[in-house]
Design a protein around this motif. Structure first.
Motif, PDB file in Angstrom:
ATOM      1  N   LEU A 177      -5.699  -8.079   0.006  1.00 11.32           N
ATOM      2  CA  LEU A 177      -6.644  -6.961  -0.103  1.00 11.32           C
ATOM      3  C   LEU A 177      -7.712  -7.220  -1.150  1.00 11.32           C
ATOM      4  CD1 LEU A 177      -4.216  -3.923   0.091  1.00 11.32           C
ATOM      5  CD2 LEU A 177      -5.751  -4.743   1.865  1.00 11.32           C
ATOM      6  N   ASP A 178      -8.931  -6.844  -0.798  1.00 10.15           N
ATOM      7  CA  ASP A 178     -10.056  -6.930  -1.727  1.00 10.15           C
ATOM      8  C   ASP A 178     -10.098  -5.724  -2.639  1.00 10.15           C
ATOM      9  OD1 ASP A 178     -11.030  -9.269  -0.748  1.00 10.15           O
ATOM     10  OD2 ASP A 178     -12.250  -8.279   0.790  1.00 10.15           O
ATOM     11  N   ALA A 179     -10.970  -5.815  -3.633  1.00 10.23           N
ATOM     12  CA  ALA A 179     -11.116  -4.733  -4.606  1.00 10.23           C
ATOM     13  C   ALA A 179     -11.555  -3.437  -3.930  1.00 10.23           C
ATOM     14  CB  ALA A 179     -12.116  -5.144  -5.680  1.00 10.23           C
ATOM     15  N   ASP A 180     -12.342  -3.524  -2.850  1.00  7.47           N
ATOM     16  CA  ASP A 180     -12.918  -2.296  -2.288  1.00  7.47           C
ATOM     17  C   ASP A 180     -12.080  -1.691  -1.170  1.00  7.47           C
ATOM     18  OD1 ASP A 180     -13.314  -4.352  -0.587  1.00  7.47           O
ATOM     19  OD2 ASP A 180     -15.446  -3.985  -0.230  1.00  7.47           O
ATOM     20  N   GLN A 181     -10.943  -2.275  -0.861  1.00  5.88           N
ATOM     21  CA  GLN A 181     -10.127  -1.738   0.234  1.00  5.88           C
ATOM     22  C   GLN A 181      -9.153  -0.682  -0.275  1.00  5.88           C
ATOM     23  OE1 GLN A 181      -9.064  -5.663   1.973  1.00  5.88           O
ATOM     24  NE2 GLN A 181      -8.916  -4.520   3.885  1.00  5.88           N
TER      25      GLN A 181
END
Ligand SMILES: [Zn+2]
Length: 219
Positions: A177-181
């Motif tokens: 997972l990315d920071a914005d998810q």
């Protein structure tokens, strides 16, 4: 053994191979690759490409203090996983296996309850701060508070299953997972879901309940 459906992103595998990854996340990637043919093959291919690129670099004369400089850098980079040479036969033994970190196995983990249906166990090791690598146990039907991440979070499912906005995850699956998810995983099935999680930054909870739980989760 179940064939994993969810895998690390290409960039994650490339960072792993290049040694551009903290130890905590490298442990999770290595543990997934140890049970995933596709990813262990991809890692070996990336290592082979990296080896060719190194060999094609023109040699240059070294400064007198080059060795000291390299040693000083090696010291400061002690917690970075060194890139290994391409050798599929040695996979995965040349990486620290998860069993090095879970000496007593999953049966003897000392769980600490953090919320109803939710327990965790921090895995201590040198090379990263406390709480970055941990096990999470989610009881069936329990939903984690919705949260994003200030950094990257990688998760490997060791037991049971969960579902979130990005899909259904079972044993061996890797959530990258990315920071914005944003996601709110819910354990499904009839046994607790046990995940190995490495975060590069604290979780940022979206709900009041999550923010209240945050100090107890210890992130
Ligand atoms: Zn994989």
């Amino acid at each position: 053994m179940r064939t994993p459906v969810h895998h690390p992103k290409f960039d994650t595998l490339a960072d792993f191979v290049a040694g551009r990854m903290d130890e905590a996340r490298a442990v999770v990637v290595a543990a997934h690759a140890a049970q995933c043919d596709a990813c262990s093959r991809a890692i070996c291919d990336l290592e082979a490409i990296g080896g060719v690129m190194l060999e094609s670099v023109e040699p240059v004369p070294m400064a007198d203090d080059a060795l000291e400089k390299i040693l000083a850098r090696a010291d400061s980079a002690a917690n970075i996983v060194a890139p290994a040479m391409a050798d599929r036969d040695a996979w995965p033994e040349r990486r620290p296996p998860l069993s090095d970190y879970l000496k007593d196995g999953l049966e003897d983990v000392k769980w600490r309850a953090v919320a109803p249906g939710l327990a965790q166990s921090v895995i201590k090791a040198q090379g990263y701060r406390d709480g970055v690598l941990r096990l999470l146990k989610i009881d069936p039907g329990t939903k984690m508070p919705r949260h994003t991440h200030k950094g990257e979070e990688v998760t490997l499912i060791l037991r049971g299953a969960y579902e979130d906005e990005t899909g259904a995850f079972g044993i061996g699956d890797f959530a990258d997972l990315d920071a914005d998810q944003t996601h709110s995983p819910m354990a499904v099935g009839d046994e607790p879901c046990i995940c190995l999680i490495a975060t590069s930054a604290p979780l940022a909870f979206k709900t009041i309940a999550g923010r209240i739980a945050q100090p107890f989760i210890g992130l």
